[in-house]
Design a protein around this motif. Structure first.
Motif, PDB file in Angstrom:
ATOM      1  N   MET A   9     -15.693  11.299  54.508  1.00 11.92           N
ATOM      2  CA  MET A   9     -15.530  12.651  54.955  1.00 11.92           C
ATOM      3  C   MET A   9     -16.805  13.137  55.645  1.00 11.92           C
ATOM      4  O   MET A   9     -16.733  13.784  56.677  1.00 11.92           O
ATOM      5  N   ASN A  10     -17.948  12.808  55.072  1.00  6.57           N
ATOM      6  CA  ASN A  10     -19.218  13.212  55.668  1.00  6.57           C
ATOM      7  C   ASN A  10     -19.350  12.624  57.070  1.00  6.57           C
ATOM      8  O   ASN A  10     -19.794  13.295  57.994  1.00  6.57           O
ATOM      9  N   ARG A  11     -18.947  11.388  57.224  1.00  2.56           N
ATOM     10  CA  ARG A  11     -19.015  10.742  58.537  1.00  2.56           C
ATOM     11  C   ARG A  11     -18.024  11.387  59.500  1.00  2.56           C
ATOM     12  O   ARG A  11     -18.349  11.674  60.645  1.00  2.56           O
ATOM     13  N   TYR A  12     -16.811  11.605  59.053  1.00  2.39           N
ATOM     14  CA  TYR A  12     -15.766  12.176  59.904  1.00  2.39           C
ATOM     15  C   TYR A  12     -16.175  13.548  60.441  1.00  2.39           C
ATOM     16  O   TYR A  12     -15.949  13.859  61.602  1.00  2.39           O
ATOM     17  N   TYR A  13     -16.781  14.362  59.596  1.00  4.91           N
ATOM     18  CA  TYR A  13     -17.187  15.706  60.005  1.00  4.91           C
ATOM     19  C   TYR A  13     -18.629  15.767  60.510  1.00  4.91           C
ATOM     20  O   TYR A  13     -19.200  16.848  60.621  1.00  4.91           O
ATOM     21  N   SER A  14     -19.215  14.624  60.821  1.00  2.00           N
ATOM     22  CA  SER A  14     -20.577  14.552  61.372  1.00  2.00           C
ATOM     23  C   SER A  14     -21.582  15.324  60.524  1.00  2.00           C
ATOM     24  O   SER A  14     -22.419  16.057  61.041  1.00  2.00           O
ATOM     25  N   ARG A  15     -21.460  15.181  59.206  1.00  2.00           N
ATOM     26  CA  ARG A  15     -22.366  15.793  58.227  1.00  2.00           C
ATOM     27  C   ARG A  15     -22.250  17.314  58.159  1.00  2.00           C
ATOM     28  O   ARG A  15     -23.069  17.967  57.543  1.00  2.00           O
ATOM     29  N   ARG A  16     -21.241  17.886  58.768  1.00  2.00           N
ATOM     30  CA  ARG A  16     -21.042  19.343  58.740  1.00  2.00           C
ATOM     31  C   ARG A  16     -19.962  19.673  57.709  1.00  2.00           C
ATOM     32  O   ARG A  16     -18.793  19.836  58.055  1.00  2.00           O
ATOM     33  N   LEU A  17     -20.354  19.771  56.463  1.00  3.76           N
ATOM     34  CA  LEU A  17     -19.390  19.959  55.379  1.00  3.76           C
ATOM     35  C   LEU A  17     -19.317  21.388  54.857  1.00  3.76           C
ATOM     36  O   LEU A  17     -18.457  21.689  54.034  1.00  3.76           O
ATOM     37  N   ALA A  18     -20.205  22.257  55.310  1.00  3.67           N
ATOM     38  CA  ALA A  18     -20.147  23.652  54.864  1.00  3.67           C
ATOM     39  C   ALA A  18     -18.775  24.213  55.240  1.00  3.67           C
ATOM     40  O   ALA A  18     -18.291  24.025  56.352  1.00  3.67           O
ATOM     41  N   GLY A  19     -18.126  24.860  54.306  1.00  2.00           N
ATOM     42  CA  GLY A  19     -16.803  25.420  54.553  1.00  2.00           C
ATOM     43  C   GLY A  19     -15.660  24.473  54.213  1.00  2.00           C
ATOM     44  O   GLY A  19     -14.505  24.872  54.229  1.00  2.00           O
ATOM     45  N   ILE A  20     -15.962  23.217  53.912  1.00  3.20           N
ATOM     46  CA  ILE A  20     -14.932  22.248  53.521  1.00  3.20           C
ATOM     47  C   ILE A  20     -14.686  22.387  52.021  1.00  3.20           C
ATOM     48  O   ILE A  20     -15.622  22.464  51.233  1.00  3.20           O
ATOM     49  N   ARG A  21     -13.417  22.429  51.631  1.00  2.00           N
ATOM     50  CA  ARG A  21     -13.038  22.510  50.213  1.00  2.00           C
ATOM     51  C   ARG A  21     -12.464  21.180  49.765  1.00  2.00           C
ATOM     52  O   ARG A  21     -11.491  20.704  50.334  1.00  2.00           O
ATOM     53  N   LEU A  22     -13.062  20.583  48.757  1.00  2.00           N
ATOM     54  CA  LEU A  22     -12.488  19.407  48.115  1.00  2.00           C
ATOM     55  C   LEU A  22     -11.639  19.913  46.956  1.00  2.00           C
ATOM     56  O   LEU A  22     -12.121  20.681  46.131  1.00  2.00           O
ATOM     57  N   ASP A  54      -2.824   1.129  59.629  1.00  2.00           N
ATOM     58  CA  ASP A  54      -3.121   1.091  61.065  1.00  2.00           C
ATOM     59  C   ASP A  54      -3.665   2.410  61.604  1.00  2.00           C
ATOM     60  O   ASP A  54      -4.386   2.425  62.600  1.00  2.00           O
ATOM     61  N   GLU A  55      -3.329   3.525  60.979  1.00  2.00           N
ATOM     62  CA  GLU A  55      -3.769   4.829  61.475  1.00  2.00           C
ATOM     63  C   GLU A  55      -5.241   5.111  61.195  1.00  2.00           C
ATOM     64  O   GLU A  55      -5.815   6.030  61.762  1.00  2.00           O
ATOM     65  N   GLY A  56      -5.849   4.351  60.316  1.00  2.00           N
ATOM     66  CA  GLY A  56      -7.254   4.578  59.988  1.00  2.00           C
ATOM     67  C   GLY A  56      -8.174   4.192  61.131  1.00  2.00           C
ATOM     68  O   GLY A  56      -7.813   3.444  62.036  1.00  2.00           O
ATOM     69  N   ASP A  57      -9.363   4.734  61.101  1.00  2.00           N
ATOM     70  CA  ASP A  57     -10.381   4.422  62.099  1.00  2.00           C
ATOM     71  C   ASP A  57     -11.714   4.285  61.373  1.00  2.00           C
ATOM     72  O   ASP A  57     -12.341   5.283  61.013  1.00  2.00           O
ATOM     73  N   GLU A  58     -12.134   3.059  61.133  1.00  2.00           N
ATOM     74  CA  GLU A  58     -13.371   2.802  60.386  1.00  2.00           C
ATOM     75  C   GLU A  58     -14.583   3.419  61.066  1.00  2.00           C
ATOM     76  O   GLU A  58     -15.513   3.869  60.408  1.00  2.00           O
ATOM     77  N   ARG A  59     -14.581   3.443  62.396  1.00  2.00           N
ATOM     78  CA  ARG A  59     -15.738   3.989  63.116  1.00  2.00           C
ATOM     79  C   ARG A  59     -15.908   5.481  62.864  1.00  2.00           C
ATOM     80  O   ARG A  59     -17.016   5.985  62.836  1.00  2.00           O
ATOM     81  N   ARG A  60     -14.802   6.202  62.692  1.00  2.00           N
ATOM     82  CA  ARG A  60     -14.858   7.646  62.454  1.00  2.00           C
ATOM     83  C   ARG A  60     -14.873   7.968  60.960  1.00  2.00           C
ATOM     84  O   ARG A  60     -15.110   9.097  60.575  1.00  2.00           O
ATOM     85  N   GLY A  61     -14.559   6.992  60.135  1.00  2.00           N
ATOM     86  CA  GLY A  61     -14.613   7.208  58.695  1.00  2.00           C
ATOM     87  C   GLY A  61     -13.389   7.904  58.135  1.00  2.00           C
ATOM     88  O   GLY A  61     -13.490   8.688  57.202  1.00  2.00           O
ATOM     89  N   TYR A  62     -12.211   7.639  58.698  1.00  2.00           N
ATOM     90  CA  TYR A  62     -11.013   8.207  58.085  1.00  2.00           C
ATOM     91  C   TYR A  62      -9.924   7.155  58.003  1.00  2.00           C
ATOM     92  O   TYR A  62      -9.942   6.153  58.707  1.00  2.00           O
ATOM     93  N   GLY A  63      -9.007   7.412  57.110  1.00  2.00           N
ATOM     94  CA  GLY A  63      -7.890   6.500  56.927  1.00  2.00           C
ATOM     95  C   GLY A  63      -7.611   6.309  55.455  1.00  2.00           C
ATOM     96  O   GLY A  63      -8.112   7.043  54.601  1.00  2.00           O
ATOM     97  N   LEU A  64      -6.820   5.323  55.164  1.00  2.00           N
ATOM     98  CA  LEU A  64      -6.447   5.008  53.794  1.00  2.00           C
ATOM     99  C   LEU A  64      -7.678   4.535  53.038  1.00  2.00           C
ATOM    100  O   LEU A  64      -8.362   3.615  53.467  1.00  2.00           O
ATOM    101  N   ASN A  65      -7.963   5.177  51.936  1.00  2.00           N
ATOM    102  CA  ASN A  65      -9.137   4.829  51.139  1.00  2.00           C
ATOM    103  C   ASN A  65      -8.662   4.505  49.731  1.00  2.00           C
ATOM    104  O   ASN A  65      -8.738   5.320  48.830  1.00  2.00           O
ATOM    105  N   GLN A  66      -8.131   3.319  49.580  1.00  2.00           N
ATOM    106  CA  GLN A  66      -7.608   2.872  48.295  1.00  2.00           C
ATOM    107  C   GLN A  66      -8.481   1.736  47.796  1.00  2.00           C
ATOM    108  O   GLN A  66      -8.867   0.867  48.570  1.00  2.00           O
ATOM    109  N   VAL A  67      -8.806   1.750  46.532  1.00  2.00           N
ATOM    110  CA  VAL A  67      -9.671   0.714  45.977  1.00  2.00           C
ATOM    111  C   VAL A  67      -8.809  -0.500  45.629  1.00  2.00           C
ATOM    112  O   VAL A  67      -8.127  -0.529  44.610  1.00  2.00           O
TER     113      VAL A  67
END
Length: 128
Positions: A1-14, A105-118
């Motif tokens: 998430m930090n990568r996807y939002y370019s370290r701009r997490l203020a205002g993001i609710r987990l 297939d919808e994930g994008d490792e470079r942007r840091g989003y997608g299925l994140n299953q262990v």
């Protein structure tokens, strides 16, 4: 998430499913991750970014009161059952197989989003 939002997490609710037994662990883990880069040199992690510049808020909700938590529960349960069944050699429906391939297939490792299953990497890259 930090990568996807370019370290701009203020205002993001987990929002996490309310589980009293893990709430403190999750809060402490979040705080530790956010402060980690201030205390140590971090290793290179190509699909993530642990150098936090802003903090997201975290809250806990009962799944029947938060549609996003309900959706996350459904996706997590489906992914878990898919990998459990394919590992055991149990047949899965073609619809489930197609849905899983689309999620992967919808994930994008470079942007840091997608299925994140262990799961083992071999299972993710070679899921059929």
């Amino acid at each position: 998430m930090n990568r996807y939002y370019s370290r701009r997490l203020a205002g993001i609710r987990l929002v996490h499913d309310q589980q009293l037994e893990v709430e403190n662990i999750l809060r402490q883990g979040k705080m530790t991750a956010e402060n980690l880069s201030r205390s140590v040199d971090l290793p290179y992690t190509p699909q993530s970014d642990y150098r936090f510049e802003e903090e997201a808020s975290i809250e806990f909700a009962q799944s029947h009161e938060a549609i996003g938590v309900q959706l996350a529960d459904i996706v997590a349960g489906t992914v878990m059952r898919y990998f459990r069944d394919t590992d055991a050699g149990t047949p899965v429906s073609s619809e489930l197989r197609e849905a899983m391939m689309r999620l992967i297939d919808e994930g994008d490792e470079r942007r840091g989003y997608g299925l994140n299953q262990v799961v083992a990497t071999v299972n993710v890259r070679h899921a059929e």
